[in-house]
Scaffold this motif. Sequence first.
Motif, PDB file in Angstrom:
ATOM      1  N   ILE A 145       0.763  -1.061   0.254  1.00 56.61           N
ATOM      2  CA  ILE A 145       0.673  -0.001   0.228  1.00 56.61           C
ATOM      3  C   ILE A 145       0.951   1.308  -0.323  1.00 56.61           C
ATOM      4  O   ILE A 145       0.312   2.447  -0.716  1.00 56.61           O
ATOM      5  CB  ILE A 145      -1.061   0.007   1.483  1.00 56.61           C
ATOM      6  CG1 ILE A 145      -1.957  -1.085   0.873  1.00 56.61           C
ATOM      7  CG2 ILE A 145      -1.529   1.791   2.159  1.00 56.61           C
ATOM      8  CD1 ILE A 145      -2.675  -1.493   2.266  1.00 56.61           C
ATOM      9  N   HIS A 146       1.997   1.057   0.904  1.00 62.13           N
ATOM     10  CA  HIS A 146       2.903   2.643   0.238  1.00 62.13           C
ATOM     11  C   HIS A 146       3.495   3.263  -0.294  1.00 62.13           C
ATOM     12  O   HIS A 146       3.739   4.104  -0.991  1.00 62.13           O
ATOM     13  CB  HIS A 146       3.735   2.453   1.587  1.00 62.13           C
ATOM     14  CG  HIS A 146       4.953   1.074   1.020  1.00 62.13           C
ATOM     15  ND1 HIS A 146       4.865  -0.351   1.175  1.00 62.13           N
ATOM     16  CD2 HIS A 146       6.379   1.473   0.559  1.00 62.13           C
ATOM     17  CE1 HIS A 146       6.203  -0.325   0.556  1.00 62.13           C
ATOM     18  NE2 HIS A 146       6.817   0.442   0.160  1.00 62.13           N
ATOM     19  N   THR A 147       3.048   1.819  -1.294  1.00 60.30           N
ATOM     20  CA  THR A 147       4.029   2.206  -2.595  1.00 60.30           C
ATOM     21  C   THR A 147       2.793   3.186  -3.842  1.00 60.30           C
ATOM     22  O   THR A 147       2.549   3.497  -4.742  1.00 60.30           O
ATOM     23  CB  THR A 147       4.457   1.555  -4.202  1.00 60.30           C
ATOM     24  OG1 THR A 147       2.935   0.627  -4.082  1.00 60.30           O
ATOM     25  CG2 THR A 147       5.016   0.110  -2.777  1.00 60.30           C
ATOM     26  N   TYR A 148       1.722   3.177  -3.043  1.00 57.39           N
ATOM     27  CA  TYR A 148      -0.021   3.695  -3.958  1.00 57.39           C
ATOM     28  C   TYR A 148       0.422   5.371  -3.557  1.00 57.39           C
ATOM     29  O   TYR A 148       1.082   5.646  -2.317  1.00 57.39           O
ATOM     30  CB  TYR A 148      -1.082   3.558  -3.750  1.00 57.39           C
ATOM     31  CG  TYR A 148      -1.163   1.873  -3.742  1.00 57.39           C
ATOM     32  CD1 TYR A 148      -0.701   0.554  -4.630  1.00 57.39           C
ATOM     33  CD2 TYR A 148      -1.865   0.852  -2.730  1.00 57.39           C
ATOM     34  CE1 TYR A 148      -1.059  -0.264  -5.164  1.00 57.39           C
ATOM     35  CE2 TYR A 148      -2.787  -0.396  -3.468  1.00 57.39           C
ATOM     36  CZ  TYR A 148      -1.876  -0.668  -3.770  1.00 57.39           C
ATOM     37  OH  TYR A 148      -1.890  -2.199  -4.390  1.00 57.39           O
ATOM     38  N   SER A 149      -0.522   6.112  -4.256  1.00 55.68           N
ATOM     39  CA  SER A 149      -0.346   7.610  -3.704  1.00 55.68           C
ATOM     40  C   SER A 149      -1.360   7.569  -3.039  1.00 55.68           C
ATOM     41  O   SER A 149      -2.373   6.678  -2.606  1.00 55.68           O
ATOM     42  CB  SER A 149      -1.224   7.808  -5.216  1.00 55.68           C
ATOM     43  OG  SER A 149      -2.668   7.575  -5.683  1.00 55.68           O
ATOM     44  N   ARG A 150      -1.391   8.941  -2.434  1.00 54.37           N
ATOM     45  CA  ARG A 150      -2.026   9.297  -1.569  1.00 54.37           C
ATOM     46  C   ARG A 150      -3.131   8.877  -1.661  1.00 54.37           C
ATOM     47  O   ARG A 150      -4.141   9.364  -0.318  1.00 54.37           O
ATOM     48  CB  ARG A 150      -1.918  10.702  -0.794  1.00 54.37           C
ATOM     49  CG  ARG A 150      -0.131  10.738   0.102  1.00 54.37           C
ATOM     50  CD  ARG A 150      -0.506  10.096   0.815  1.00 54.37           C
ATOM     51  NE  ARG A 150      -0.632  10.391   2.032  1.00 54.37           N
ATOM     52  CZ  ARG A 150      -1.521   9.259   2.912  1.00 54.37           C
ATOM     53  NH1 ARG A 150      -0.916   8.476   3.108  1.00 54.37           N
ATOM     54  NH2 ARG A 150      -2.284   9.911   3.953  1.00 54.37           N
ATOM     55  N   ALA A 151      -3.706   9.594  -2.557  1.00 61.48           N
ATOM     56  CA  ALA A 151      -5.498   9.280  -2.559  1.00 61.48           C
ATOM     57  C   ALA A 151      -5.864   8.219  -2.845  1.00 61.48           C
ATOM     58  O   ALA A 151      -6.743   7.590  -2.463  1.00 61.48           O
ATOM     59  CB  ALA A 151      -5.397  10.057  -4.417  1.00 61.48           C
ATOM     60  N   VAL A 152      -5.335   7.021  -3.650  1.00 63.49           N
ATOM     61  CA  VAL A 152      -5.484   5.898  -2.934  1.00 63.49           C
ATOM     62  C   VAL A 152      -5.670   5.160  -1.957  1.00 63.49           C
ATOM     63  O   VAL A 152      -6.482   4.814  -1.400  1.00 63.49           O
ATOM     64  CB  VAL A 152      -4.878   5.111  -4.234  1.00 63.49           C
ATOM     65  CG1 VAL A 152      -4.699   3.738  -3.983  1.00 63.49           C
ATOM     66  CG2 VAL A 152      -4.657   5.432  -5.688  1.00 63.49           C
ATOM     67  N   GLN A 153      -4.184   5.561  -1.150  1.00 70.66           N
ATOM     68  CA  GLN A 153      -3.902   5.244   0.213  1.00 70.66           C
ATOM     69  C   GLN A 153      -5.841   5.696   0.939  1.00 70.66           C
ATOM     70  O   GLN A 153      -5.830   4.945   1.517  1.00 70.66           O
ATOM     71  CB  GLN A 153      -2.779   6.033   0.955  1.00 70.66           C
ATOM     72  CG  GLN A 153      -1.690   5.379  -0.156  1.00 70.66           C
ATOM     73  CD  GLN A 153      -0.491   5.724   1.030  1.00 70.66           C
ATOM     74  OE1 GLN A 153      -0.143   5.522   1.715  1.00 70.66           O
ATOM     75  NE2 GLN A 153       0.441   5.806  -0.306  1.00 70.66           N
ATOM     76  N   ASN A 154      -5.589   7.070   0.870  1.00 72.04           N
ATOM     77  CA  ASN A 154      -6.980   7.582   1.550  1.00 72.04           C
ATOM     78  C   ASN A 154      -8.671   7.229   0.758  1.00 72.04           C
ATOM     79  O   ASN A 154      -9.218   6.616   2.498  1.00 72.04           O
ATOM     80  CB  ASN A 154      -6.820   8.884   1.377  1.00 72.04           C
ATOM     81  CG  ASN A 154      -6.233   9.620   2.064  1.00 72.04           C
ATOM     82  OD1 ASN A 154      -4.984   9.275   2.386  1.00 72.04           O
ATOM     83  ND2 ASN A 154      -5.652  10.795   1.568  1.00 72.04           N
ATOM     84  N   ALA A 155      -8.113   6.125   0.109  1.00 69.00           N
ATOM     85  CA  ALA A 155      -9.795   5.502  -0.355  1.00 69.00           C
ATOM     86  C   ALA A 155      -9.412   4.458   0.526  1.00 69.00           C
ATOM     87  O   ALA A 155     -10.771   4.008   0.989  1.00 69.00           O
ATOM     88  CB  ALA A 155      -9.919   5.743  -1.874  1.00 69.00           C
ATOM     89  N   LEU A 156      -8.059   3.506   0.390  1.00 71.04           N
ATOM     90  CA  LEU A 156      -8.458   2.041   0.683  1.00 71.04           C
ATOM     91  C   LEU A 156      -8.439   2.582   3.169  1.00 71.04           C
ATOM     92  O   LEU A 156      -9.233   1.470   2.990  1.00 71.04           O
ATOM     93  CB  LEU A 156      -6.835   1.571   0.828  1.00 71.04           C
ATOM     94  CG  LEU A 156      -6.575   1.246  -0.961  1.00 71.04           C
ATOM     95  CD1 LEU A 156      -5.584   0.952  -0.714  1.00 71.04           C
ATOM     96  CD2 LEU A 156      -7.602   0.159  -0.853  1.00 71.04           C
TER      97      LEU A 156
END
Length: 706
Positions: free
Chosen positions: A28-39
């Motif tokens: 997950i840390h490799t994803y964008s912040r937007a995707v992280q927040n959505a998850l």
Amino acid sequence: MMLIFSPIGHSTAEELQDSEPLVSSKIIHTYSRAVQNALDRVSNIDSYDESQLLRTESWLVITGVPIEYHQRTIASPDSSKPSSSLWGAFIWSFNNPKLALPRLIESLEFGQIESFSPLVKQKFSPRLIPNDPYFWDQWHLQNLGQSSGTIGEDANITDVWDNYNGSGVTISIIDDGVDHAHSDLASNYVSSLSYDWCGSDTDPSPSVNDEHGTAVAGVAAAVGQNNIDVIGAAFGASFAAHRLISCGFSDSTGASTLSFQNSQIDIYSNSWGPDDDGVSLDPIGPLTIAAFENDVYNGRDGLGNIITWAAGNGLGSDDNSNYDGYANSRFTIAVTAVSHTGIQSPYAEPGANILVAAHSSGSGEGITTTDNTGSSGYNNSGNITHNFGGTSSATPLASGVIALMIEANRNLTWRDVQNILVLSSKKNDGNDSSWSENGAGHLVSHKYGFGTVDAGAAVSLAENWTSSGQEANASFGPFSSSTSIPNGGSGWTEFEITVPVDLQLESIDVTVDISHTARGDLDIVLESPSGHQSWLAEERNDNNNDYSNWTFGTVQHWGEASSGNWTLMVRDSVSDSNSGTFNSWEISFHGVGNVSDSDGDGWADYNDYDDDNDGWSDEVEESCDSDPLDNNSTPSDHDSDGVCDYVDDDDDGDGLTDINETVMHKTDPLDNDTDDDGLSDFQEVVTYSTNPLIPDSDGDGLGDYN
């Protein structure tokens, strides 16, 4: 042995033995912040209904375990498919949905997966497209260039309608009456909150040729989605109608109208005011000011009513909205107008008091709205007009947008609404020289305030707005001056004040008393410590006398700090026979900040004569050795003469001084009848020469009183 597997697409681990546990590497840390927040959001299991989770067959899972080993995890999905849009994401399906959640939780705890969330089916609605036949003429709501205007120069409101329409919000239309039986108004009309102040009855229907209020009501709250005529900005809101300006009215009647049923009214919309002739200076009466105060501090169960006001249509007469005591009150929202090209309408007055602009007539294009039915309206036939306008139309448009904001957040206070409008309005006419950046970084204009009302941005802010903070007020003056104002020339006469308190400003009131034989000759400017200027009055053709304790309002310094050196500047640049004297001035700051207010009355302690609100002034408490910041600490006053015992030389009020009682007569200075015989100590000592310490001085069996 525990092996850690790399994600798909990277180097894979050696083939596993069946007995070896599975552990996912971090993805997950490799994803964008937007995707992280959505998850983070979708993986919050507590946000879902339990029955919904038990029915969910498919789940979004983030894991670094290779797909061929997914069925060996504790969750053991019946199928696994990789997501085509997010690497490391898989869709796990379970034939028995009831077993999915506990298994997924256990897989997460053992590190086999990094995240999981239910793939819940959501229902969506198509974008609202009004079916009102004249909606496409209402460019102020959606400007697609249909009137040869600038595309996008509108209230940015149509997307908001997908979620809000003003339902549950009530707007009071104070005007010359409303044709409330109009087919496009009737179902939103509330008769119980309406009144005819000219006819003293409960029917505010307009007289012949009084069509203004009907048009205003349509802009704010015409019924929408009914296949009839037009749509209002807040087409689901209710409205009350008040017939007031068709007749002359007193301060008392105006105050009653402007606070009528303020626990049930949310917004008072006012598209009227004094003559826009450039020479009128019309203050509001004390009862109306008191009504405003009652509205904002007590209306809407203490949240405060929102009061919108037309800034005025007198630009052609060099009028200024600050010459209108209604529009320049800090309790009202002054609304000016821009055309379908986004520039200042040719009639729209400027002013340091203007908070926002809204779209209205100009550049040859009017506003389409409801009209009196039949032949008594703007249009001699039919129920609509295409030629409404002025700040009279801009104001109900702003009122409608505010109704949407309130529906989005029922807890908004009157100050919250103002703050949101300041922060969300959009800069129009970007190259105009009137725009400047104030000391807080806000772009603001004397023409446009903080810009045009933007419903989308305002409602978005409103949805998550928490608080504007506790209001604080600080006042300085009045300062007497009696300074002559030089006649002619460009030089300024300046008056400075150093403000010691730090407020984050919202509005400022400046009251001046100036004797002058042609007040239109004067420029009056307030300059803040940042150098930003509020032009309160400008030279114009007004040969009337004096600014007699006139209060100017300004919102130009919104967000600036109050502390520092402020300068009030006055000049008479017209060389003629007129002359004047600057007599006095005072200034009041309003906002939030680091100032103590012990009694919570909104006025800072140093500005409050009774900081703890105990009925004793601070000055008296200090002289009486009680605490002026503690309402449980009050001066003692045994004889209730208004002079505390600490400074009173006769505490019991018996006519004998305390020192004489204690030293000479040995009587109690806090008891006016020490021996309780019915005669005061003074009467016994001075009048009857009896002993004030013995009830029966001569021992004859009869008390001294007898």
